[in-house]
Structures are given as C-alpha cells and as structure tokens.
Scaffold this motif. Structure first.
Motif, mmCIF file in Angstrom:
data_model
loop_
_atom_site.group_PDB
_atom_site.id
_atom_site.type_symbol
_atom_site.label_atom_id
_atom_site.label_comp_id
_atom_site.label_asym_id
_atom_site.label_seq_id
_atom_site.Cartn_x
_atom_site.Cartn_y
_atom_site.Cartn_z
ATOM 1 N N GLY A 21 -5.973 5.156 -1.051
ATOM 2 C CA GLY A 21 -5.516 3.999 -0.373
ATOM 3 C C GLY A 21 -4.300 3.279 -1.079
ATOM 4 N N ARG A 22 -4.354 3.151 -2.321
ATOM 5 C CA ARG A 22 -3.241 2.501 -2.921
ATOM 6 C C ARG A 22 -2.052 3.163 -2.757
ATOM 7 N NH1 ARG A 22 -2.939 2.673 -9.512
ATOM 8 N NH2 ARG A 22 -0.881 1.552 -9.601
ATOM 9 N N HIS A 23 -1.796 4.239 -2.340
ATOM 10 C CA HIS A 23 -0.933 4.799 -1.843
ATOM 11 C C HIS A 23 -0.262 3.996 -0.535
ATOM 12 C CE1 HIS A 23 0.662 8.419 -4.334
ATOM 13 N NE2 HIS A 23 -0.626 8.885 -4.171
ATOM 14 N N ILE A 28 3.322 0.156 2.099
ATOM 15 C CA ILE A 28 3.689 -0.926 2.899
ATOM 16 C C ILE A 28 4.228 -2.208 2.331
ATOM 17 C CG2 ILE A 28 2.323 -2.988 4.187
ATOM 18 C CD1 ILE A 28 0.127 -0.600 4.990
ATOM 19 N N ILE A 29 3.920 -2.410 1.078
ATOM 20 C CA ILE A 29 4.432 -3.433 0.297
ATOM 21 C C ILE A 29 5.884 -3.030 -0.127
ATOM 22 C CG2 ILE A 29 4.723 -4.662 -1.816
ATOM 23 C CD1 ILE A 29 1.434 -4.421 -1.806
ATOM 24 N N SER A 30 6.189 -1.924 -0.446
ATOM 25 C CA SER A 30 7.427 -1.323 -0.662
ATOM 26 C C SER A 30 8.343 -1.185 0.614
ATOM 27 C CB SER A 30 7.420 0.105 -1.199
ATOM 28 O OG SER A 30 6.908 0.047 -2.459
ATOM 29 N N LEU A 31 7.844 -0.791 1.525
ATOM 30 C CA LEU A 31 8.654 -1.034 3.074
ATOM 31 C C LEU A 31 8.936 -2.337 3.408
ATOM 32 C CD1 LEU A 31 7.275 1.669 5.126
ATOM 33 C CD2 LEU A 31 9.314 1.814 4.254
ATOM 34 N N VAL A 32 8.127 -3.303 3.312
ATOM 35 C CA VAL A 32 8.401 -4.607 3.537
ATOM 36 C C VAL A 32 9.317 -5.461 2.591
ATOM 37 C CG1 VAL A 32 7.484 -6.962 3.488
ATOM 38 C CG2 VAL A 32 6.203 -5.222 4.589
ATOM 39 N N ILE A 33 9.403 -4.951 1.474
ATOM 40 C CA ILE A 33 10.481 -5.387 0.403
ATOM 41 C C ILE A 33 11.933 -4.714 0.813
ATOM 42 C CG2 ILE A 33 11.218 -5.436 -1.912
ATOM 43 C CD1 ILE A 33 8.135 -6.058 -2.696
ATOM 44 N N GLY A 34 11.624 -3.584 1.116
ATOM 45 C CA GLY A 34 12.920 -2.671 1.480
ATOM 46 C C GLY A 34 13.809 -3.188 2.421
ATOM 47 N N VAL A 35 12.974 -3.285 3.493
ATOM 48 C CA VAL A 35 13.618 -3.846 4.930
ATOM 49 C C VAL A 35 14.179 -5.371 4.680
ATOM 50 C CG1 VAL A 35 13.022 -4.786 7.253
ATOM 51 C CG2 VAL A 35 12.198 -2.336 6.490
ATOM 52 N N LEU A 66 17.251 0.288 -1.141
ATOM 53 C CA LEU A 66 16.907 1.843 -1.045
ATOM 54 C C LEU A 66 16.056 2.375 -1.784
ATOM 55 C CD1 LEU A 66 20.874 3.147 -1.360
ATOM 56 C CD2 LEU A 66 19.444 2.872 0.678
ATOM 57 N N LEU A 67 15.678 1.927 -3.066
ATOM 58 C CA LEU A 67 14.594 2.210 -3.760
ATOM 59 C C LEU A 67 13.096 2.003 -3.226
ATOM 60 C CD1 LEU A 67 13.499 3.231 -6.669
ATOM 61 C CD2 LEU A 67 13.840 1.002 -7.398
ATOM 62 N N CYS A 68 13.105 0.627 -2.677
ATOM 63 C CA CYS A 68 11.828 0.427 -1.810
ATOM 64 C C CYS A 68 11.542 1.058 -0.752
ATOM 65 C CB CYS A 68 11.930 -1.157 -1.707
ATOM 66 S SG CYS A 68 11.646 -2.398 -3.137
ATOM 67 N N LEU A 69 12.711 1.153 0.086
ATOM 68 C CA LEU A 69 12.423 2.058 1.269
ATOM 69 C C LEU A 69 11.981 3.598 0.809
ATOM 70 C CD1 LEU A 69 15.741 0.948 3.324
ATOM 71 C CD2 LEU A 69 12.959 0.494 3.572
ATOM 72 N N TRP A 70 12.707 4.098 -0.045
ATOM 73 C CA TRP A 70 12.285 5.429 -0.709
ATOM 74 C C TRP A 70 10.921 5.289 -1.170
ATOM 75 C CZ3 TRP A 70 10.927 6.756 -5.773
ATOM 76 C CH2 TRP A 70 10.640 8.194 -5.867
ATOM 77 N N ALA A 124 3.643 0.619 -13.586
ATOM 78 C CA ALA A 124 2.444 0.856 -13.690
ATOM 79 C C ALA A 124 1.663 0.578 -12.010
ATOM 80 C CB ALA A 124 1.604 0.066 -14.689
ATOM 81 N N ALA A 125 2.409 -0.545 -11.485
ATOM 82 C CA ALA A 125 2.050 -0.980 -10.284
ATOM 83 C C ALA A 125 2.414 -0.275 -9.256
ATOM 84 C CB ALA A 125 2.775 -2.643 -9.983
ATOM 85 N N MET A 126 3.710 0.716 -9.228
ATOM 86 C CA MET A 126 4.150 1.450 -8.292
ATOM 87 C C MET A 126 3.756 2.841 -8.539
ATOM 88 S SD MET A 126 6.145 -0.434 -6.669
ATOM 89 C CE MET A 126 7.342 0.694 -5.686
ATOM 90 N N GLY A 127 2.776 3.218 -9.640
ATOM 91 C CA GLY A 127 2.020 4.515 -9.804
ATOM 92 C C GLY A 127 3.206 5.578 -10.619
#
Length: 174
Positions: A21-23, A28-35, A66-70, A124-127
């Motif tokens: 679930g954390r994945h 989702i958070i990474s995609l929002v920031i990336g967009v 790019l990093l957040c979208l990836w 750590a937050a990003m795994g």
C-alpha cells in the motif's frame, strides 16, 4: 503455510512483509509532484531561452519532474504487481512469495547481492533507503526495497549469508 521445498531450508528465522500500500501512496504523491513540476517547467524553460539566462533553475525543475514521474510510475507498477509480497528467512535460504509466485532460494543459489540504498530522510520516505538487488544463479532477480518491514536487517542478513557464509540462526525460544 509453507511452499514445496521450504522445509528443506531448515528452521524459520524471520518473516518480512512488504507494505505494498505504501508503494501505491508514494506512487500517487510522486506523480502529483511530477506533473506539477512538469507543468511549472514549461514556462521556466521558455523564459530561460528567451532571456538567454542560466538554465540552472530550469534544469532543476525538469529534473524534479522526471525523477518524480519515474518514481510514480515504478511505484505504481510495484503496487499493482506485488500483492502479498513476503520474504521468509530460513537457516538455509530465502523464500520469496507474492500473489501467484513462490520461490525457494538456497543461499548457495544466490549469485550476487548489492545494496545501493541511501541513508537520508528523502530516501527513507521514498523507500530508497534499501535498494538490495539479489541475483539468482538461474538468471532471475529480486529487488528488496525500503518498503519491506525491517529491510535494512534483511539486506544485511542476505549479504552475510551470501558473501560470508554466515547463515542466520532461528530466534532463541528459551
């Protein structure tokens, strides 16, 4: 529940379940920031070319996008494909399970282990605090990330068993 061949690896040592679930949440958070960063980068890049200014800010914003979208895409894919992911450590090897797949891996069958995790708050937050690649002699691979419960200890256990031949011992039940 054990899988065929698991008992032959010896006594149970530890069980490490992945927080799938954390994945999904991280994706989702990474995609929002990336967009958002990608949208912000368009006028910044245009302004940089019009003014012949330094591209440092533009490069930074594009890099974050790019990093957040990836990260969002890869975490989303892991969320959809790794349900029920569990690593079970036994004296003689590792058992990997996820929905629809089980692998019994004796320590001698692991060809290489490398952990390129980074020890900082963002990682750590990003795994990314644990990024342990496990290459098996049959050509298959496993990736252990910081999303797995007590992943640093599991990574160390696997590395010690493979590199040093120090097999883990079951917990003391006295």
């Amino acid at each position: 529940m054990t899988v065929p061949g698991e008992q032959e690896l010896g006594a149970f040592v530890a069980r490490h379940q992945t927080d799938v679930g954390r994945h999904g949440r991280t994706g989702i958070i990474s995609l929002v920031i990336g967009v958002a960063a990608a949208a912000a980068s368009i006028p910044i890049v245009i302004q940089t070319f019009e003014d012949s200014a330094s591209g440092t800010l533009a490069g930074l914003v594009v890099g974050v996008a790019l990093l957040c979208l990836w990260s969002g895409i890869t975490n989303g894919l892991r969320y959809t494909s790794r349900h029920g992911e569990v690593y079970t450590v036994r004296e003689g090897g590792l058992v990997y399970r996820r929905t629809g797949e089980s692998r019994v891996i004796p320590w001698e069958s692991i060809r290489k282990v490398s952990d390129s995790g980074q020890n900082n708050a963002i990682s750590a937050a990003m795994g990314w605090d644990v990024h342990c690649r496990i290459k098996i002699r049959n050509g298959k691979r496993l990736l252990l990330t910081g999303f797995t419960h007590d992943a640093p200890r599991l990574s160390r256990t696997i590395q010690q068993a493979v590199r040093e031949g120090t097999h883990p011992l079951p917990p003391n039940t006295d």
